[in-house]
Scaffold this active site. Structure first.
Site, PDB file in Angstrom:
ATOM      1  N   HIS A   1      -0.931   2.061  16.245  1.00  0.00           N
ATOM      2  CA  HIS A   1      -1.188   0.866  17.073  1.00  0.00           C
ATOM      3  C   HIS A   1      -0.196   0.778  18.238  1.00  0.00           C
ATOM      4  CE1 HIS A   1      -4.173  -0.571  14.256  1.00  0.00           C
ATOM      5  NE2 HIS A   1      -3.327  -0.462  13.255  1.00  0.00           N
TER       6      HIS A   1
ATOM      7  N   ASP B   1      -3.064  -6.296  15.292  1.00  0.00           N
ATOM      8  CA  ASP B   1      -2.406  -4.986  15.392  1.00  0.00           C
ATOM      9  C   ASP B   1      -2.520  -4.394  16.790  1.00  0.00           C
ATOM     10  OD1 ASP B   1      -1.255  -4.427  12.837  1.00  0.00           O
ATOM     11  OD2 ASP B   1      -3.262  -4.168  12.021  1.00  0.00           O
TER      12      ASP B   1
ATOM     13  N   TYR C   1      -1.209   4.807  10.669  1.00  0.00           N
ATOM     14  CA  TYR C   1      -1.573   3.845  11.705  1.00  0.00           C
ATOM     15  C   TYR C   1      -0.385   3.694  12.648  1.00  0.00           C
ATOM     16  CZ  TYR C   1      -5.675   2.336   9.014  1.00  0.00           C
ATOM     17  OH  TYR C   1      -6.874   2.295   8.358  1.00  0.00           O
TER      18      TYR C   1
ATOM     19  N   LEU D   1     -12.400  -5.131  19.000  1.00  0.00           N
ATOM     20  CA  LEU D   1     -11.635  -3.883  19.035  1.00  0.00           C
ATOM     21  C   LEU D   1     -12.095  -2.995  20.172  1.00  0.00           C
ATOM     22  CD1 LEU D   1      -9.642  -1.815  17.643  1.00  0.00           C
ATOM     23  CD2 LEU D   1     -11.673  -0.908  16.505  1.00  0.00           C
TER      24      LEU D   1
ATOM     25  N   LYS E   1       1.565   2.153   7.416  1.00  0.00           N
ATOM     26  CA  LYS E   1       1.882   1.373   8.614  1.00  0.00           C
ATOM     27  C   LYS E   1       2.813   2.132   9.541  1.00  0.00           C
ATOM     28  CE  LYS E   1       0.715  -2.039   9.671  1.00  0.00           C
ATOM     29  NZ  LYS E   1      -0.469  -2.261  10.559  1.00  0.00           N
TER      30      LYS E   1
ATOM     31  N   ARG F   1       0.831  -1.195   0.000  1.00  0.00           N
ATOM     32  CA  ARG F   1       0.000   0.000   0.000  1.00  0.00           C
ATOM     33  C   ARG F   1       0.872   1.254   0.000  1.00  0.00           C
ATOM     34  NH1 ARG F   1      -3.602  -1.313   5.230  1.00  0.00           N
ATOM     35  NH2 ARG F   1      -1.608  -2.286   5.782  1.00  0.00           N
TER      36      ARG F   1
ATOM     37  N   GLU G   1      -6.026   5.136  13.658  1.00  0.00           N
ATOM     38  CA  GLU G   1      -6.979   4.238  14.322  1.00  0.00           C
ATOM     39  C   GLU G   1      -7.654   4.839  15.555  1.00  0.00           C
ATOM     40  OE1 GLU G   1      -3.054   3.381  16.383  1.00  0.00           O
ATOM     41  OE2 GLU G   1      -3.709   3.766  14.310  1.00  0.00           O
TER      42      GLU G   1
END
Length: 371
Positions: free
Chosen positions: A96, A270, A94, A240, A75, A15, A118
């Site tokens: 995490h 994640d 992101y 989640l 990421k 990505r 997120e």
């Protein structure tokens, strides 16, 4: 503002954090966009398309990180990227952090303003920047689980949809949120016998109507999980808690009592995963055995379908990225509380309470940072 997009470096991560449309939008607002050569190739986007939209291509990641005031990524940074982060730089990606104390400490030590996709959250509780990738991961889970069920992959050799005269595979999905609902949709479409567990009765009622009562929606509890997991051919973990570590809902002991060759897919990896034995794997080596079962715990599942994922993600992130570039992170966060909730680190401080609890680091309030 100078906005930089480096190439992603995680295993089989194809990505990219921007599309040519996104470049065009930022340039139209008088911002400069620098992109690492080849960053979009994995998603089917050639360098020439970025250049035509107004971007400048740079030869390597060091150049992009070195020039950018704000870095857009997909990421979270990995160890090889830590040294490229610098004080005062805004990082929008992101993160995490609840499952990654070393990165949390690096962001704080380097005084990076880290804004996590997120944890951006609307007043109604929705997670608009997590939503599209939850959709993708949910859709992928039954596909990768079905592949792992093949005997040649170590699975039980059960066909998900079955055939006439033979029982369909039993799929149990823990969590009826975005990823869980999408997993149920695909598993049902593949012909599986699907059970969806959640503590939120409203979500279960929605699934009742959405799937015309073809999915068994049940109130989740420790006993319900135990009863259904032990009978499952495939278990998909889709639980989640925004920003926080995922609860461990499937124990090692419970796995020991599952059918031989059963498969467990942990979408929540994640955030640390919702199975006791979960540890992050890669697309190169996606599974590992636990007792007589197979675990699939790839931490960047949507990276396997980058063309779809890149466009779905940037559709959601670009309005926020433009706001950050136009106003700067501080004013953008003051103007939009949803975006402010994405702020995880700034000036050496941790600004997200659930992350602080998960990693054991004291956090400060958003109000103290934004004034």
């Amino acid at each position: 503002m100078k906005v930089g997009i480096p190439k992603e470096v995680k295993d089989h991560e194809y990505r990219v954090a921007i599309t040519p449309i996104g470049v065009h939008e930022l340039v139209a607002h008088d911002h400069e966009v620098v992109i690492q050569t080849g960053a979009g190739v994995g998603s089917g986007i050639a360098d020439d398309e970025y250049v035509a939209a107004g971007a400048t291509m740079l030869p390597d990641a060091d150049a992009v990180w070195g020039e950018a005031e704000m870095v857009l990524k997909v990421k979270e940074p990995v160890a090889e990227e830590y040294g490229r982060m610098r004080e005062g730089q805004t990082l929008f990606t992101y993160l995490h952090l609840a499952a990654d104390k070393p990165l949390t400490e690096e962001l704080m030590a380097r005084k990076v303003t880290g804004i996590a996709y997120e944890t951006v959250q609307t007043p109604g509780g929705a997670l608009p920047l997590l939503y599209p990738m939850s959709e993708v991961a949910g859709c992928l889970a039954p596909q990768v689980g079905a592949h792992a069920l093949l005997k040649a992959q170590g699975g039980s050799g059960v066909l998900l949809g079955g055939v006439g005269g033979v029982a369909n595979a039993k799929v149990v999905i823990i969590g009826a949120g975005v990823s869980g609902q999408n997993a149920a949709n695909i598993a049902l479409g593949m012909g599986a016998d699907v059970t969806l567990l959640d503590t939120d009765l409203d979500k279960l009622r929605m699934s009742f109507w959405r799937y015309n009562n073809q999915v068994h929606g049940l109130a989740s509890s420790k006993l319900a999980i135990e009863q259904h997991v032990t009978q499952a051919d495939m278990v998909i973990g889709a639980v989640l808690i925004p920003g926080a570590a995922a609860p461990k809902l499937v124990s090692n002991d419970l796995v020991s009592r599952m059918k031989p060759g059963s498969v467990l897919v942990d979408i929540a990896v994640d955030q640390g995963g919702c199975f006791e034995d979960t540890h992050a794997t890669t697309h190169s080596d996606p599974t590992f055995p636990v007792h007589n079962s197979i675990f699939y715990c790839v931490a960047n599942m949507p990276g396997a379908v980058p063309n779809t994922s890149t466009y779905a993600l940037t559709n959601a992130t670009m309005p926020y990225a433009v706001a950050l570039a136009n106003k700067g992170w501080e004013q953008a966060c003051r103007d939009d509380h949803s975006l402010a909730l994405g702020l995880n680190t700034h000036a050496g401080q941790l600004t997200n309470g659930p992350v602080g609890e998960a990693v054991g680091i004291e956090s400060v309030s958003l109000e103290s940072v934004l004034g």
